[in-house]
Design an enzyme around this catalytic site. Structure first.
Site, PDB file in Angstrom:
ATOM      1  N   TYR A  46       0.758  -1.136  -0.090  1.00  0.00           N
ATOM      2  CA  TYR A  46      -0.116   0.116   0.055  1.00  0.00           C
ATOM      3  C   TYR A  46       0.947   1.225   0.007  1.00  0.00           C
ATOM      4  O   TYR A  46       1.828   1.414   0.806  1.00  0.00           O
ATOM      5  CB  TYR A  46      -0.893   0.043   1.426  1.00  0.00           C
ATOM      6  CG  TYR A  46      -1.753   1.293   1.329  1.00  0.00           C
ATOM      7  CD1 TYR A  46      -2.852   1.459   0.522  1.00  0.00           C
ATOM      8  CD2 TYR A  46      -1.712   2.093   2.235  1.00  0.00           C
ATOM      9  CE1 TYR A  46      -3.557   2.386   0.453  1.00  0.00           C
ATOM     10  CE2 TYR A  46      -2.341   3.346   2.256  1.00  0.00           C
ATOM     11  CZ  TYR A  46      -3.356   3.448   1.403  1.00  0.00           C
ATOM     12  OH  TYR A  46      -4.327   4.470   1.426  1.00  0.00           O
ATOM     13  N   ASP A  66       9.512   3.016  -0.186  1.00  0.00           N
ATOM     14  CA  ASP A  66       8.308   3.728   0.682  1.00  0.00           C
ATOM     15  C   ASP A  66       8.562   3.245   2.234  1.00  0.00           C
ATOM     16  O   ASP A  66       8.328   2.220   2.432  1.00  0.00           O
ATOM     17  CB  ASP A  66       6.906   3.177   0.104  1.00  0.00           C
ATOM     18  CG  ASP A  66       6.033   4.017   0.955  1.00  0.00           C
ATOM     19  OD1 ASP A  66       6.130   4.597   1.916  1.00  0.00           O
ATOM     20  OD2 ASP A  66       4.889   3.999   0.339  1.00  0.00           O
ATOM     21  N   LYS A  83       4.246   9.297   8.968  1.00  0.00           N
ATOM     22  CA  LYS A  83       4.041   8.843  10.238  1.00  0.00           C
ATOM     23  C   LYS A  83       4.980   9.298  11.462  1.00  0.00           C
ATOM     24  O   LYS A  83       4.668  10.462  11.848  1.00  0.00           O
ATOM     25  CB  LYS A  83       3.955   7.262  10.228  1.00  0.00           C
ATOM     26  CG  LYS A  83       2.784   6.902   9.162  1.00  0.00           C
ATOM     27  CD  LYS A  83       2.118   5.444   9.539  1.00  0.00           C
ATOM     28  CE  LYS A  83       1.490   5.131   8.280  1.00  0.00           C
ATOM     29  NZ  LYS A  83       0.206   4.760   8.606  1.00  0.00           N
TER      30      LYS A  83
HETATM   31  C1  LIG Z   1       3.723   2.639   3.273  1.00  0.00           C
HETATM   32  C2  LIG Z   1       2.599   3.634   3.219  1.00  0.00           C
HETATM   33  N1  LIG Z   1       2.643   4.500   2.047  1.00  0.00           N
HETATM   34  C3  LIG Z   1       1.764   5.340   2.150  1.00  0.00           C
HETATM   35  C4  LIG Z   1       0.897   5.430   2.935  1.00  0.00           C
HETATM   36  C5  LIG Z   1      -0.183   6.870   2.935  1.00  0.00           C
HETATM   37  O1  LIG Z   1      -0.001   7.482   3.918  1.00  0.00           O
HETATM   38  P1  LIG Z   1      -1.117   8.514   4.475  1.00  0.00           P
HETATM   39  O2  LIG Z   1      -2.162   7.455   4.864  1.00  0.00           O
HETATM   40  O3  LIG Z   1      -0.394   9.389   5.483  1.00  0.00           O
HETATM   41  O4  LIG Z   1      -1.695   9.151   3.256  1.00  0.00           O
HETATM   42  C6  LIG Z   1       0.729   4.678   4.087  1.00  0.00           C
HETATM   43  C7  LIG Z   1      -0.045   4.603   5.212  1.00  0.00           C
HETATM   44  O5  LIG Z   1      -0.500   3.902   5.828  1.00  0.00           O
HETATM   45  C8  LIG Z   1       1.871   3.688   4.156  1.00  0.00           C
HETATM   46  O6  LIG Z   1       1.765   2.778   5.111  1.00  0.00           O
END
Ligand SMILES: Cc1ncc(COP(=O)(O)O)c(C=O)c1O
Length: 430
Positions: A144, A239, A267
């Site tokens: 994700y 990511d 986060k």
């Molecule tokens: C690996 C990863 N990338 C991107 C995101 C998206 O972040 P946001 O919820 O702050 O948009 C998340 C959210 O959990 C994530 O775990």
């Protein structure tokens, strides 16, 4: 467990917000029951409007590595607030947080702060396309990366394919610019590069995929992605929005001994406020506006309160012994669970990396790909979740979600949680 207040508050929320929430998983769809409306959090604990208290293993889905309302972070935020909270102009806290993040990143030279992980990945994807002048992104089934159109794409039929959109509202033309491969599968990636290599701008991977269980990847697989991207002039986008500063006193790619071209963060770096970032070499980052031609902007980007919260969180983590405490909590939790598992014959796998953990229920081996996760095991999680709530343990409301540990947990709280969690698992999964 009293729940009248949460039920009433959720009923009111349903009248004015789709599904009663502002992010889908909060609606408890996969575990059933009414979502809990929390009133306050302090340290390792959450309290709801009915007066129930819970040891929190969700931590607002990751940012709260120090637990709730940490005094140092709170004090710094309050001081910042007293001077006003947004200027739409440069603020010193941006540079300070950028430096602090770069110290930990090492390979990168510049950072751009944004407001969410989604925005960070969206910008990184645009940047990768802008730098390489290529259209395609290769992602992995089960990872994700936020809710940007080009990542709301899942595998079509076949081993490795052009994606199909996984949400209404994403045009097929956009989904078709994303290639999807299974995790843990070098052949599938090689095949895609053979066919489309000259068009792939970037390969995007959650360094340790942690949004579909915790799908720890073999170091050889991550090293392979580093090599194949280099060989084909594509960028490697790691990511680390979720795993960054959670599994290493830095970033997860350091564990694998590879360096990405672009990394996305979120986060923890915002300390529980809306902040995320992307970082890379100066050569790549300077392609962003206003130095370069790749456009990106944000009214509240680099917000002083969010920057200060992130900075104060990293100070506690790295200058005031927070990381050692996190690792001590993690080790105590891991040992407790391992000891309990050694005495049971439960059909489950346990995986923990630093301050993140996950139970893979009804599994003989630890899954490394989304397809290997047991669906019946996930379906049975609903009963466990309910049982834990009744005993004051708050796990995320989905069996696919990882658990988050934090520095505010005392040894006694960790031991108590291990005992309740393992007894409940025994009752639900025997
Ligand atoms: C690996 C990863 N990338 C991107 C995101 C998206 O972040 P946001 O919820 O702050 O948009 C998340 C959210 O959990 C994530 O775990």
């Amino acid at each position: 467990m009293e729940s009248g207040q949460s039920e009433q508050l959720f009923k009111e929320a349903l009248e004015v917000m789709p599904g009663g929430v502002n992010s889908p998983v909060r609606a408890f769809k996969s575990v059933g029951g009414t979502p809990i409306t929390f009133r306050r959090g302090e340290g390792a604990w959450l309290e709801d409007w009915d007066g129930n208290r819970y040891l929190d293993f969700c931590g607002s889905w990751g940012p709260l590595v120090l637990g709730h309302a940490h005094p140092h972070v709170r004090e710094r935020i309050e001081k910042t607030l007293a001077d006003g909270w947004t200027f739409g102009a440069p603020h010193r806290s941006e540079t300070l947080l950028a430096r602090k993040v770069l110290e930990r990143l090492r390979f990168a030279e510049k950072v751009r702060f944004v407001n969410s992980g989604t925005e960070a990945v969206m910008t990184a994807v645009r940047l990768a396309r802008g730098v390489t002048n290529r259209p395609y992104i290769l992602k992995f089934d089960g990872c994700y990366h936020g809710h940007l159109d080009s990542m709301l794409v899942s595998a079509g039929s076949g081993l490795a394919t052009f994606g199909t959109s996984s949400s209404a509202g994403v045009p097929n033309e956009i989904a078709a610019t994303t290639l999807v491969a299974p995790l843990d599968d070098e052949n599938a990636v090689e095949d895609l590069f053979k066919k489309q290599g000259s068009k792939i701008a970037a390969v995007a991977l959650e360094t340790i995929p942690a949004n579909n269980g915790l799908l720890y990847q073999r170091p050889e697989f991550v090293a392979f992605l580093r090599k194949i991207t280099r060989d084909h002039g594509a960028l490697l986008l790691l990511d680390e929005v979720l795993v960054g500063l959670r599994v290493q006193p830095g970033f997860a790619f350091q564990h694998y001994g590879v360096e990405p071209d672009i990394v996305t963060l979120g986060k923890v770096i915002g300390g529980g406020f809306p902040a995320a970032a992307l970082a890379a070499s100066a050569g790549i980052m300077d392609q962003l506006a206003p130095s370069g031609p790749v456009y990106q902007a944000g009214t509240l980007s680099g917000n002083p309160v969010a920057m200060t919260a992130g900075l104060a969180t990293l100070e506690v983590l790295f200058d005031q012994g927070g990381w050692d405490r996190l690792m001590a909590v993690a080790e105590r939790f891991r040992t407790g669970i391992a000891n309990a598992l050694a005495q049971s014959a439960l059909p489950l796998q346990y995986v923990q990396t630093g301050g993140l953990f996950w139970f893979s229920f009804d599994s003989e081996v630890l899954p490394r790909s989304a397809a290997a996760i047991s669906k019946p095991g996930i379906a049975r999680y609903a009963a466990l979740h309910k049982r834990l709530l009744e005993q004051g343990i708050y796990f995320a409301p989905s069996g696919y979600e990882v658990g988050f540990l934090n520095t505010a947990m005392t040894d006694a709280e960790v031991d108590h949680a291990v005992s309740v969690v393992m007894t409940s698992i025994n009752e639900c999964y025997r």
